[in-house]
Design an enzyme around this catalytic site. Structure first.
Site, PDB file in Angstrom:
ATOM      1  N   ASP A   1     -37.351 -30.343 -27.237  1.00  0.00           N
ATOM      2  CA  ASP A   1     -36.807 -31.117 -28.356  1.00  0.00           C
ATOM      3  C   ASP A   1     -37.621 -30.700 -29.575  1.00  0.00           C
ATOM      4  OD1 ASP A   1     -36.122 -32.889 -30.306  1.00  0.00           O
ATOM      5  OD2 ASP A   1     -36.522 -34.698 -29.124  1.00  0.00           O
TER       6      ASP A   1
ATOM      7  N   ALA B   1     -30.164 -27.341 -34.118  1.00  0.00           N
ATOM      8  CA  ALA B   1     -29.944 -28.112 -35.347  1.00  0.00           C
ATOM      9  C   ALA B   1     -28.979 -29.237 -35.035  1.00  0.00           C
ATOM     10  CB  ALA B   1     -29.352 -27.226 -36.444  1.00  0.00           C
TER      11      ALA B   1
ATOM     12  N   TYR C   1     -26.740 -33.576 -44.585  1.00  0.00           N
ATOM     13  CA  TYR C   1     -26.960 -32.344 -43.805  1.00  0.00           C
ATOM     14  C   TYR C   1     -27.665 -31.292 -44.670  1.00  0.00           C
ATOM     15  CZ  TYR C   1     -25.670 -27.906 -41.489  1.00  0.00           C
ATOM     16  OH  TYR C   1     -25.687 -26.655 -40.908  1.00  0.00           O
TER      17      TYR C   1
HETATM   18  N1  LIG Z   1     -21.737 -24.371 -37.338  1.00  0.00           N
HETATM   19  C1  LIG Z   1     -21.628 -23.986 -38.610  1.00  0.00           C
HETATM   20  O1  LIG Z   1     -20.521 -23.915 -39.182  1.00  0.00           O
HETATM   21  C2  LIG Z   1     -22.852 -23.578 -39.388  1.00  0.00           C
HETATM   22  C3  LIG Z   1     -22.723 -23.227 -40.731  1.00  0.00           C
HETATM   23  C4  LIG Z   1     -23.861 -22.866 -41.453  1.00  0.00           C
HETATM   24  C5  LIG Z   1     -25.100 -22.865 -40.835  1.00  0.00           C
HETATM   25  N2  LIG Z   1     -25.204 -23.226 -39.543  1.00  0.00           N
HETATM   26  C6  LIG Z   1     -26.532 -23.230 -38.921  1.00  0.00           C
HETATM   27  O2  LIG Z   1     -26.541 -22.247 -37.897  1.00  0.00           O
HETATM   28  C7  LIG Z   1     -27.411 -22.661 -36.847  1.00  0.00           C
HETATM   29  C8  LIG Z   1     -26.684 -22.548 -35.527  1.00  0.00           C
HETATM   30  O3  LIG Z   1     -25.517 -23.365 -35.584  1.00  0.00           O
HETATM   31  P1  LIG Z   1     -24.543 -23.535 -34.329  1.00  0.00           P
HETATM   32  O4  LIG Z   1     -23.172 -23.694 -34.870  1.00  0.00           O
HETATM   33  O5  LIG Z   1     -24.850 -22.489 -33.308  1.00  0.00           O
HETATM   34  O6  LIG Z   1     -25.045 -24.962 -33.813  1.00  0.00           O
HETATM   35  P2  LIG Z   1     -24.530 -25.774 -32.544  1.00  0.00           P
HETATM   36  O7  LIG Z   1     -23.450 -25.049 -31.845  1.00  0.00           O
HETATM   37  O8  LIG Z   1     -24.295 -27.179 -33.002  1.00  0.00           O
HETATM   38  O9  LIG Z   1     -25.811 -25.744 -31.578  1.00  0.00           O
HETATM   39  C9  LIG Z   1     -26.995 -26.395 -31.895  1.00  0.00           C
HETATM   40  C10 LIG Z   1     -27.742 -26.597 -30.593  1.00  0.00           C
HETATM   41  O10 LIG Z   1     -28.987 -27.239 -30.899  1.00  0.00           O
HETATM   42  C11 LIG Z   1     -29.164 -28.309 -29.975  1.00  0.00           C
HETATM   43  N3  LIG Z   1     -30.054 -29.318 -30.558  1.00  0.00           N
HETATM   44  C12 LIG Z   1     -29.723 -30.338 -31.394  1.00  0.00           C
HETATM   45  N4  LIG Z   1     -30.829 -31.039 -31.711  1.00  0.00           N
HETATM   46  C13 LIG Z   1     -31.871 -30.442 -31.063  1.00  0.00           C
HETATM   47  C14 LIG Z   1     -33.253 -30.714 -30.972  1.00  0.00           C
HETATM   48  N5  LIG Z   1     -33.809 -31.739 -31.603  1.00  0.00           N
HETATM   49  N6  LIG Z   1     -34.014 -29.897 -30.218  1.00  0.00           N
HETATM   50  C15 LIG Z   1     -33.453 -28.855 -29.545  1.00  0.00           C
HETATM   51  N7  LIG Z   1     -32.157 -28.558 -29.575  1.00  0.00           N
HETATM   52  C16 LIG Z   1     -31.365 -29.345 -30.329  1.00  0.00           C
HETATM   53  C17 LIG Z   1     -27.766 -28.821 -29.730  1.00  0.00           C
HETATM   54  O11 LIG Z   1     -27.714 -29.607 -28.576  1.00  0.00           O
HETATM   55  P3  LIG Z   1     -26.621 -30.799 -28.501  1.00  0.00           P
HETATM   56  O12 LIG Z   1     -25.284 -30.129 -28.572  1.00  0.00           O
HETATM   57  O13 LIG Z   1     -26.926 -31.438 -27.190  1.00  0.00           O
HETATM   58  O14 LIG Z   1     -26.881 -31.675 -29.688  1.00  0.00           O
HETATM   59  C18 LIG Z   1     -26.999 -27.500 -29.599  1.00  0.00           C
HETATM   60  O15 LIG Z   1     -27.077 -26.959 -28.313  1.00  0.00           O
HETATM   61  C19 LIG Z   1     -27.888 -24.067 -37.225  1.00  0.00           C
HETATM   62  O16 LIG Z   1     -29.142 -23.989 -37.832  1.00  0.00           O
HETATM   63  C20 LIG Z   1     -26.872 -24.532 -38.247  1.00  0.00           C
HETATM   64  O17 LIG Z   1     -27.415 -25.484 -39.147  1.00  0.00           O
HETATM   65  C21 LIG Z   1     -24.105 -23.575 -38.786  1.00  0.00           C
END
Ligand SMILES: NC(=O)c1ccc[n+]([C@@H]2O[C@H](COP(=O)([O-])OP(=O)(O)OC[C@H]3O[C@@H](n4cnc5c(N)ncnc54)[C@H](OP(=O)(O)O)[C@@H]3O)[C@@H](O)[C@H]2O)c1
Length: 289
Positions: free
Chosen positions: A43, A68, A133
């Site tokens: 975490d 995240a 966010y």
């Molecule tokens: N998705 C977008 O459109 C987007 C756009 C711009 C930037 N980003 C950035 O790109 C990065 C990757 O995004 P993504 O879309 O791959 O995210 P994602 O699919 O939401 O995956 C995030 C992962 O982090 C886990 N997580 C959440 N809180 C945590 C904690 N405290 N400790 C450890 N793990 C934790 C989540 O678990 P749970 O599912 O169990 O919560 C999930 O497996 C992030 O930094 C995000 O802010 C994303």
């Protein structure tokens, strides 16, 4: 090369794993020893959890933080939780990395910008987030950069890969609806998690620490993206365009989103080269997959 990926079950984490397992990566990564950790293992918002992991594992050369809280409306409703994951999380990782001279790649977002100015934002533009966010992610950038001198902050946008995302949602809706209503006055860069993963593996090999923008090339609205998804998937679903105000009136709990948050990959272009493709090419591969 030893690597730790946090948030490994998210879209980007899975994309990094696929690339490394399939050898679709720079040569330096071919013999990587990687540890994959999601929330059940580390975490990141808990300094004790991060410290315990680092103490019980051999030193890493690189840590890539894909963890995240990415639910933008959820962050608006619970800023405390968002701050823990998106700000304290990267701080804890940066501090742990600093103790072992480890490179940290921390992923951030176009939502650090206000979106009030037309055109594309470069790394030199001043952020000014308008959502919880965005504020939590901007705080995380600063804490990651100040906590470890070897930190890359990679801002991306409108990500789709294996998991919950706008493209997958549109495809799901199209199976039960003949029309969907989508905002057409917010502009950005749809970005493939697979393409981003490839570029992150290149950035991580440099010592040009600091902020990078990394999105697929080209700008569109959410409505344009939905139309392209339906065209590529060959599904008959009509996109009814609406404004942000109309969307907000129908969804009052929704967080505000920036109007113009497109990013220019200026630093990539000026240094190691920008290999990010046009967004429509990347989307075609994703939908044809
Ligand atoms: N998705 C977008 O459109 C987007 C756009 C711009 C930037 N980003 C950035 O790109 C990065 C990757 O995004 P993504 O879309 O791959 O995210 P994602 O699919 O939401 O995956 C995030 C992962 O982090 C886990 N997580 C959440 N809180 C945590 C904690 N405290 N400790 C450890 N793990 C934790 C989540 O678990 P749970 O599912 O169990 O919560 C999930 O497996 C992030 O930094 C995000 O802010 C994303």
């Amino acid at each position: 090369m030893r690597l730790l990926v946090t948030g490994s079950l998210g879209q980007l984490g899975r994309a990094l794993k696929a690339r490394l397992e399939q050898g679709r990566c720079p040569d330096e990564w071919l013999d990587v020893e990687a540890d994959w950790a999601d929330l059940a293992e580390i975490d990141i918002s808990s300094d004790a959890s991060v410290a315990a992991w680092f103490e019980s594992h051999e030193r890493y050369d690189v840590v890539i933080n894909c963890a995240a809280m990415t639910n933008v409306d959820g962050c608006e409703a619970d800023f405390g939780r968002a701050f823990d994951a998106n700000a304290l999380g990267p701080m804890n990782l940066a501090r742990a990395c600093a103790q072992t001279d480890t490179t940290l790649v921390h992923v951030s977002t176009d939502y650090v910008f206000s979106g009030t100015q037309e055109g594309e934002r470069t790394e030199a533009d001043a952020p000014c987030p308008i959502s919880a966010y965005g504020r939590s992610k901007l705080a995380g950038e600063g804490l990651a950069l100040s906590g470890n001198p070897r930190t890359h902050v990679v801002r991306t946008a409108w990500l789709y890969g294996e998991g919950k995302n706008f493209v997958a949602t549109m495809l799901r809706l199209a199976s039960t609806h003949s029309e969907v209503t989508v905002v057409d006055d917010q502009l950005g860069n749809p970005t493939s998690a697979d393409d981003l993963a490839g570029e992150i593996l290149r950035i991580a090999l440099t010592d040009a620490y600091g902020v990078w923008h990394c999105t697929n090339e080209g700008i569109c609205s959410w409505a344009d993206l939905a139309e392209e998804v339906f065209a590529l998937a060959g599904v008959a679903c009509t996109v009814k365009r609406c404004t942000s105000e109309q969307y907000k009136a129908a969804n009052p709990q929704a967080a505000d989103r920036p109007r113009f948050s497109a990013l220019a990959n200026a630093r990539l272009a000026a240094t190691i080269g920008n290999t990010m493709r046009p967004w429509k090419d990347a989307l075609r591969d994703y939908i044809g997959h």
